[in-house]
Motif scaffolding. Sequence first.
Motif, PDB file in Angstrom:
ATOM      1  N   THR A 210       0.836  -1.206   0.000  1.00 33.39           N
ATOM      2  CA  THR A 210       0.000   0.000   0.000  1.00 33.39           C
ATOM      3  C   THR A 210       0.869   1.254   0.000  1.00 33.39           C
ATOM      4  O   THR A 210       0.562   2.243  -0.699  1.00 33.39           O
ATOM      5  N   ILE A 211       1.951   1.249   0.782  1.00 32.85           N
ATOM      6  CA  ILE A 211       2.870   2.395   0.780  1.00 32.85           C
ATOM      7  C   ILE A 211       3.487   2.568  -0.604  1.00 32.85           C
ATOM      8  O   ILE A 211       3.574   3.690  -1.141  1.00 32.85           O
ATOM      9  N   LEU A 212       3.907   1.449  -1.203  1.00 30.10           N
ATOM     10  CA  LEU A 212       4.504   1.507  -2.538  1.00 30.10           C
ATOM     11  C   LEU A 212       3.489   1.992  -3.565  1.00 30.10           C
ATOM     12  O   LEU A 212       3.806   2.812  -4.438  1.00 30.10           O
ATOM     13  N   GLU A 213       2.247   1.506  -3.467  1.00 30.79           N
ATOM     14  CA  GLU A 213       1.212   1.899  -4.412  1.00 30.79           C
ATOM     15  C   GLU A 213       0.895   3.389  -4.276  1.00 30.79           C
ATOM     16  O   GLU A 213       0.681   4.088  -5.272  1.00 30.79           O
ATOM     17  N   THR A 214       0.884   3.892  -3.045  1.00 33.55           N
ATOM     18  CA  THR A 214       0.617   5.318  -2.830  1.00 33.55           C
ATOM     19  C   THR A 214       1.706   6.176  -3.482  1.00 33.55           C
ATOM     20  O   THR A 214       1.424   7.141  -4.195  1.00 33.55           O
ATOM     21  N   GLY A 215       2.972   5.819  -3.208  1.00 33.61           N
ATOM     22  CA  GLY A 215       4.070   6.557  -3.823  1.00 33.61           C
ATOM     23  C   GLY A 215       4.055   6.438  -5.327  1.00 33.61           C
ATOM     24  O   GLY A 215       4.304   7.423  -6.051  1.00 33.61           O
TER      25      GLY A 215
ATOM     26  N   LEU B 104       8.665   7.096  -0.194  1.00 30.51           N
ATOM     27  CA  LEU B 104       7.765   6.007   0.172  1.00 30.51           C
ATOM     28  C   LEU B 104       8.254   4.675  -0.406  1.00 30.51           C
ATOM     29  O   LEU B 104       8.012   3.606   0.163  1.00 30.51           O
ATOM     30  N   ILE B 105       8.944   4.748  -1.541  1.00 33.70           N
ATOM     31  CA  ILE B 105       9.480   3.524  -2.157  1.00 33.70           C
ATOM     32  C   ILE B 105      10.495   2.881  -1.225  1.00 33.70           C
ATOM     33  O   ILE B 105      10.496   1.655  -1.009  1.00 33.70           O
ATOM     34  N   ALA B 106      11.388   3.677  -0.637  1.00 33.52           N
ATOM     35  CA  ALA B 106      12.375   3.145   0.304  1.00 33.52           C
ATOM     36  C   ALA B 106      11.704   2.577   1.540  1.00 33.52           C
ATOM     37  O   ALA B 106      12.104   1.524   2.063  1.00 33.52           O
ATOM     38  N   GLY B 107      10.645   3.275   2.046  1.00 36.50           N
ATOM     39  CA  GLY B 107       9.923   2.767   3.211  1.00 36.50           C
ATOM     40  C   GLY B 107       9.263   1.433   2.929  1.00 36.50           C
ATOM     41  O   GLY B 107       9.284   0.514   3.765  1.00 36.50           O
ATOM     42  N   SER B 108       8.693   1.289   1.722  1.00 39.28           N
ATOM     43  CA  SER B 108       8.074   0.021   1.348  1.00 39.28           C
ATOM     44  C   SER B 108       9.113  -1.092   1.308  1.00 39.28           C
ATOM     45  O   SER B 108       8.878  -2.208   1.803  1.00 39.28           O
ATOM     46  N   ALA B 109      10.288  -0.799   0.729  1.00 37.64           N
ATOM     47  CA  ALA B 109      11.353  -1.806   0.661  1.00 37.64           C
ATOM     48  C   ALA B 109      11.806  -2.217   2.056  1.00 37.64           C
ATOM     49  O   ALA B 109      12.057  -3.403   2.323  1.00 37.64           O
ATOM     50  N   ALA B 110      11.895  -1.261   2.976  1.00 44.79           N
ATOM     51  CA  ALA B 110      12.333  -1.566   4.339  1.00 44.79           C
ATOM     52  C   ALA B 110      11.336  -2.490   5.036  1.00 44.79           C
ATOM     53  O   ALA B 110      11.712  -3.456   5.716  1.00 44.79           O
TER      54      ALA B 110
ATOM     55  N   GLY C 270      -0.018  12.565  -3.331  1.00 44.26           N
ATOM     56  CA  GLY C 270       0.370  11.516  -2.390  1.00 44.26           C
ATOM     57  C   GLY C 270      -0.508  11.512  -1.161  1.00 44.26           C
ATOM     58  O   GLY C 270      -0.986  10.453  -0.717  1.00 44.26           O
ATOM     59  N   THR C 271      -0.737  12.692  -0.566  1.00 46.42           N
ATOM     60  CA  THR C 271      -1.571  12.783   0.632  1.00 46.42           C
ATOM     61  C   THR C 271      -3.006  12.362   0.334  1.00 46.42           C
ATOM     62  O   THR C 271      -3.649  11.659   1.127  1.00 46.42           O
ATOM     63  N   PHE C 272      -3.505  12.761  -0.845  1.00 45.11           N
ATOM     64  CA  PHE C 272      -4.870  12.408  -1.212  1.00 45.11           C
ATOM     65  C   PHE C 272      -5.020  10.886  -1.335  1.00 45.11           C
ATOM     66  O   PHE C 272      -5.970  10.298  -0.798  1.00 45.11           O
TER      67      PHE C 272
ATOM     68  N   VAL D 231       1.108   9.980   6.945  1.00 44.36           N
ATOM     69  CA  VAL D 231       1.943  10.702   7.914  1.00 44.36           C
ATOM     70  C   VAL D 231       3.296  11.036   7.300  1.00 44.36           C
ATOM     71  O   VAL D 231       3.820  12.145   7.452  1.00 44.36           O
ATOM     72  N   ALA D 232       3.878  10.093   6.571  1.00 44.67           N
ATOM     73  CA  ALA D 232       5.208  10.310   5.991  1.00 44.67           C
ATOM     74  C   ALA D 232       5.193  11.426   4.966  1.00 44.67           C
ATOM     75  O   ALA D 232       6.155  12.205   4.853  1.00 44.67           O
ATOM     76  N   LEU D 233       4.106  11.544   4.213  1.00 45.39           N
ATOM     77  CA  LEU D 233       4.063  12.553   3.149  1.00 45.39           C
ATOM     78  C   LEU D 233       3.965  13.971   3.692  1.00 45.39           C
ATOM     79  O   LEU D 233       4.176  14.941   2.959  1.00 45.39           O
ATOM     80  N   SER D 234       3.637  14.099   4.976  1.00 45.76           N
ATOM     81  CA  SER D 234       3.615  15.449   5.550  1.00 45.76           C
ATOM     82  C   SER D 234       5.023  16.007   5.714  1.00 45.76           C
ATOM     83  O   SER D 234       5.199  17.219   5.860  1.00 45.76           O
ATOM     84  N   ALA D 235       6.055  15.139   5.679  1.00 42.70           N
ATOM     85  CA  ALA D 235       7.432  15.611   5.872  1.00 42.70           C
ATOM     86  C   ALA D 235       8.368  15.165   4.764  1.00 42.70           C
ATOM     87  O   ALA D 235       9.466  15.699   4.628  1.00 42.70           O
TER      88      ALA D 235
END
Length: 877
Positions: free
Chosen positions: A15-20, A152-158, A237-239, A142-146
């Motif tokens: 979901t994080i990857l799809e959002t990014g 987000l791609i790196a967060g998904s991989a992690a 991204g936020t939307f 939350v991540a996209l606010s900063a």
Amino acid sequence: MAAFLALFGSLAAHTILETGRDALFLGRLPAQQLPWMYLAMAALAVFVARARAGGLASGRRLPALTVACAVGTLAFWAAGSEGPWSLRALYVWTGLVATVLPVAFWLLLSEIFTIAQARRLYPFIALASPLGAMVGAAVARVALSALDARHLIAGSAAILLLTALGPSRCTSVAARGLSRDALPIAGPRPLESQQLWRHAYLVRVAGLVLLSTIAFTLGDYVFKSAVAEAVEPARLGTFFATAYLLLNALAILVQVLLSGSAMRLLGVDRALAVLPLLVLPSALGVALGAGLAGAVLLKGVDGALRASLNRVGIELLFVPLPVALRAAAKPAIDVFGARGGQALASAVILAAIAWGGGTRTIAATAVLTCIAWALVALTLRPLYLSGFRAALERRFLPDGASLPSLDLRSFEAVLAALNSRDDGEVLAALELLLEQGRDRVVPALLLHHPSKPVVLRMLQVLTERRRTDWLPIAERLLRHDDPEIRAAALRAQATAKPEQRLLLSALEDASPLVRATALVGLVAAGSDSADVRHRIRELADSPSVSVRAALAEAIERQPSPAFEEVLLQLARSHDARANTRVPGAMAKLRSPAFLPTLVGWLGVRDLRDEARRALLAYGTQALDTLDEALADPRLPARVREHIPRTISLFPPQRAVSVLQRHLSAEQDGKVRFKILRGLGRIAADHPDVRYDDALLREAASRAAAAAVEALHFRVSLIRGAGQAAARITPAHRLLVSLLRDKERHRVERLFRILQLRFRSEDLRAIHRGLGNADRRVVAASLELLRNLVDDPLRETLMALVDDLPDAERLARIPGERRLEADYRDLLASMVETGSSSLRSLAAFHARELGFEVGDPIILPPAVVGRGSRIQEHAVGH
């Protein structure tokens, strides 16, 4: 829990990857390029499904597969490029991840859990899917606010990497420690398209999947196009994160609160029609110009119901299918139906764009698709119910089959099947209701059914469930013409409401089975009178096989420690017909006193299977007894040769330890061969079981030496016959033939041992290849062997399997081996070292030539010594 967390982590990461991905793609490329991405994802998914790429052949590769997906995702982030082709590649990559990981995950779970476990645990595990997606969307928001959407791609991989090293790895490790009762789902052969289109019900199900996927894909495009037009690129991204968070929260609510009740109340067909009928007005609103609000509503209905109500309904459609057809059809429909629908939707979108139509035209197409979708769903009911009726008629439902709860209409169809004229259909319906835990709704009036199997099965159910609502009609069954029914009714009534009066009156019944049931019931109820004991002894001593068998059956039905001596008394009868029910009764009581008898019965063909089942019920105690019996060479050969197969049925690692130890010490060639077959069965059924390589090397050396000995004797015999024509007698020809067979069997034994050492290689295929008529196949097999086996065995093995003349093969074997110059000494060597058949034949051949080398008949050792109970029962039979 590990499986839950593995699915949770995968969905959160996706979901994080799809959002990014959506934010980056739609922020830099027009939405009109989305259909091309759908087409590429569909083509890649079909390729993966056909090629079984990505490690899908084994779910146990899930951790490695997840790591590969994490590394690939991280590579997109590290590349840092946001050019058009990079974004297109990222979009297709996310589709590949979404295709590969779920398939591998559910395949892995099918290897871990038994069918009963899966029925309890899958609903809990599946809940991780919307929960993980919801948490992933919240994290992305939350991540996209900063952070920039690219991160987000790196967060998904992690998250994927953590999932691979943690819960996915734990789940995969669990698959390597499977319990013996686990039933892994074997990979079915692919269903040919011709078979699919000839099956009307499968065509309808495939059409439903196809139409729903087209509608979902069109709705997804309409939603993303409307968002791309109405929302600034920096806020995409936020939307998307907010939208996915709300949609997954709705999906959880629907799955928990509505799906189950909707299926029960509406039935599968109407429940499946709910989603298209709700999507239709939303799509119609977009077609009439509702804009972003209509697109969000359309996506909301899709997101809330697709993964809950629609997914459950689709799974239920596969329930009436026979197991083999279901296993073949489901993957074909899931992959090709879903991805084919995606490709068709992409073609519709591209055509609309080419003709100048916008999202309103595409939404109008979605409206027409929803109408067709709803019509297909609403016309499924006759085929769905006829599938259940056919299932009951064919009685294909296996014991313990994993079945979802029946909806109301299916339940009505099953109840109606209890009134069928077909006995098999009635029994199948009864078993299905028991499987669903609905035994209380089975009417006691089934006891009046004209079919004996139906009445007996119903009485068994009433006994096991301890129901009492049938007692008012019990008296009629006690007067039934069939003695089996009278005995079953007496047993059921004594269990539900013990009455000594009924049991005592049944002692005068004409049937020995009813009398035995009454006596056993009295003992089970606590009666220990001298008269009861005397009557039981009379039945056990009866010359009638049917009377003794009836007593054994009655004890098996109502076992009690008080019957230990009676069972031993029955076992002393050497008539297998009277003893067929005794092993089952012994298995219920599990007295150590029965073990010698059960082991001895392994040598009796008519009792072997029942004795094996009884020994397995004892567990470790029986395995220790079998271990001791296999080490005793004084036992009859017909008992010992069936012990290895019995041991192989016990827990695999313990069984391997026992069989390996005996493989080194066993002197009887046939028993050694049986030990090897038992080890081979365990290796085939339990690939992760460990073997002692040193013991296998020693066994391989012994097998090779035995094969060389047979070759040496045969070459020497032929050479000796060439020196004197008088030696060519029928016994000589038989000896040559026997030694050729022994050499072949010993080489086969050697290959079986090598298969245990090199389990990743197909030694059976190599062995077959050595006998192939095509010399290229033979050469390939020899080359494989040469590179597989190491010294000192290699040269001996190569000489044994080469196609050179026998004398040349013998000369190539390492070590000095002189052919016997004296024919008499040669025969004396055979008599001294050969097997019993070889000793007998060699001695006979020596006598006919006038040599004195031993007795012409070699008898096996006498069965003497310990007065063993095992020997007693084996020899008696």
